[in-house]
Structure formats: structure tokens, C-alpha cells
Motif scaffolding. Structure first.
Motif, PDB file in Angstrom:
ATOM      1  N   LYS A   1       0.827  -1.203   0.000  1.00  0.00           N
ATOM      2  CA  LYS A   1       0.000   0.000   0.000  1.00  0.00           C
ATOM      3  C   LYS A   1       0.863   1.255   0.000  1.00  0.00           C
ATOM      4  CE  LYS A   1      -4.099  -1.903   2.234  1.00  0.00           C
ATOM      5  NZ  LYS A   1      -4.958  -1.829   3.422  1.00  0.00           N
ATOM      6  N   MET A   2       1.963   1.227   0.747  1.00  0.00           N
ATOM      7  CA  MET A   2       2.867   2.374   0.775  1.00  0.00           C
ATOM      8  C   MET A   2       3.514   2.576  -0.592  1.00  0.00           C
ATOM      9  SD  MET A   2       4.590   2.134   4.539  1.00  0.00           S
ATOM     10  CE  MET A   2       5.377   3.735   4.423  1.00  0.00           C
ATOM     11  N   ALA A   3       3.880   1.489  -1.236  1.00  0.00           N
ATOM     12  CA  ALA A   3       4.469   1.581  -2.583  1.00  0.00           C
ATOM     13  C   ALA A   3       3.463   2.179  -3.565  1.00  0.00           C
ATOM     14  CB  ALA A   3       4.929   0.202  -3.055  1.00  0.00           C
ATOM     15  N   GLN A   4       2.199   1.779  -3.457  1.00  0.00           N
ATOM     16  CA  GLN A   4       1.164   2.339  -4.318  1.00  0.00           C
ATOM     17  C   GLN A   4       1.012   3.832  -4.057  1.00  0.00           C
ATOM     18  OE1 GLN A   4      -2.012  -0.284  -3.176  1.00  0.00           O
ATOM     19  NE2 GLN A   4      -1.697  -1.626  -4.934  1.00  0.00           N
ATOM     20  N   MET A   5       1.046   4.235  -2.778  1.00  0.00           N
ATOM     21  CA  MET A   5       0.926   5.646  -2.434  1.00  0.00           C
ATOM     22  C   MET A   5       2.090   6.429  -3.033  1.00  0.00           C
ATOM     23  SD  MET A   5       1.226   7.544   1.280  1.00  0.00           S
ATOM     24  CE  MET A   5       2.940   7.081   1.417  1.00  0.00           C
TER      25      MET A   5
END
Length: 119
Positions: A14-18
Motif C-alpha cells: 500500500k505504501m508503494a502504491q501511495m
């Protein structure tokens, strides 16, 4: 490197997507490089696409799409954008971080089902 627990892996995803959405796609020069007309290939592999220059033709698959100056500028803008996103993220409380990750996980930088190349 040790194994990462599945819950931690999901949060990192999720952090990578953000970072991809907020720190690269929307806030850097990448969108400018992406703008313009893309060629269409009848063969599908772009071997039939050529760029005409005053010095001859260049096959699409041999063509550099970004020069050194553009690459340097892009990398510097990515660095600045990622720093800004990470600093903003760190200023949030836990609940705000979770909400932000949930929202950006729903935003798409591309169609995740389409794993093919985008020429």
C-alpha cells in the motif's frame, strides 16, 4: 534478508502504491514525458514503426525515448516529490496514515490487470 510477515508485506505494498501515485505519477515530470502522440504498430511488436530524422530512420525499438538531460531532470523531480510525500506521511497520525493508504490503494497509476509493456 529475512522473511516479511504477510501483514507487513500488505502494508508495504500500500505504501508503494501511495508513493507511485502521489510521489511519481502525479507530482513529477513523468506526465510531461508521457504526453503526446504514441505510435501504433500493425505488427504489434513495433518493428514496423520508424522515426525519421535528417540523418536517417531509427527503428522504434532502438530509439531512446528520453535523453540524459530529461532523465536527470525526471530523477531530481522524483526525488523531491518522494521526499515531500514521505515528510507529509510522517506528519500524520496512525489513523490518518491508514485512511491515506486505503484511498491511494484504490487509485490506479495504470491498469494493474495489464502487465504488458506500454510503448
Amino acid at each position: 534478508m529475512g522473511a516479511i510477515h504477510e501483514d507487513k508485506r500488505k502494508k508495504l505494498k500500500k505504501m508503494a502504491q501511495m508513493l507511485a501515485v502521489m510521489g511519481v505519477r502525479n507530482n513529477t515530470e513523468l506526465e510531461d514525458l508521457h504526453a503526446g502522440i504514441s505510435p501504433v504498430s500493425k505488427t504489434g511488436d513495433y518493428t514496423d514503426v520508424k522515426v525519421v530524422t535528417p540523418y536517417g530512420e531509427i527503428g522504434w525499438n532502438e530509439l531512446s525515448r528520453i535523453n540524459d538531460k530529461e532523465m536527470r531532470s525526471l530523477m531530481l523531480s522524483v526525488e523531491r516529490a518522494l521526499e515531500a510525500v514521505l515528510c507529509s506521511y510522517e506528519s500524520l497520525n496512525h489513523q490518518q496514515k491508514e485512511i491515506l493508504l486505503a484511498i491511494t490503494a484504490k487509485q490506479r497509476t495504470y491498469d494493474r490487470e495489464d502487465r504488458g509493456s506500454h510503448n
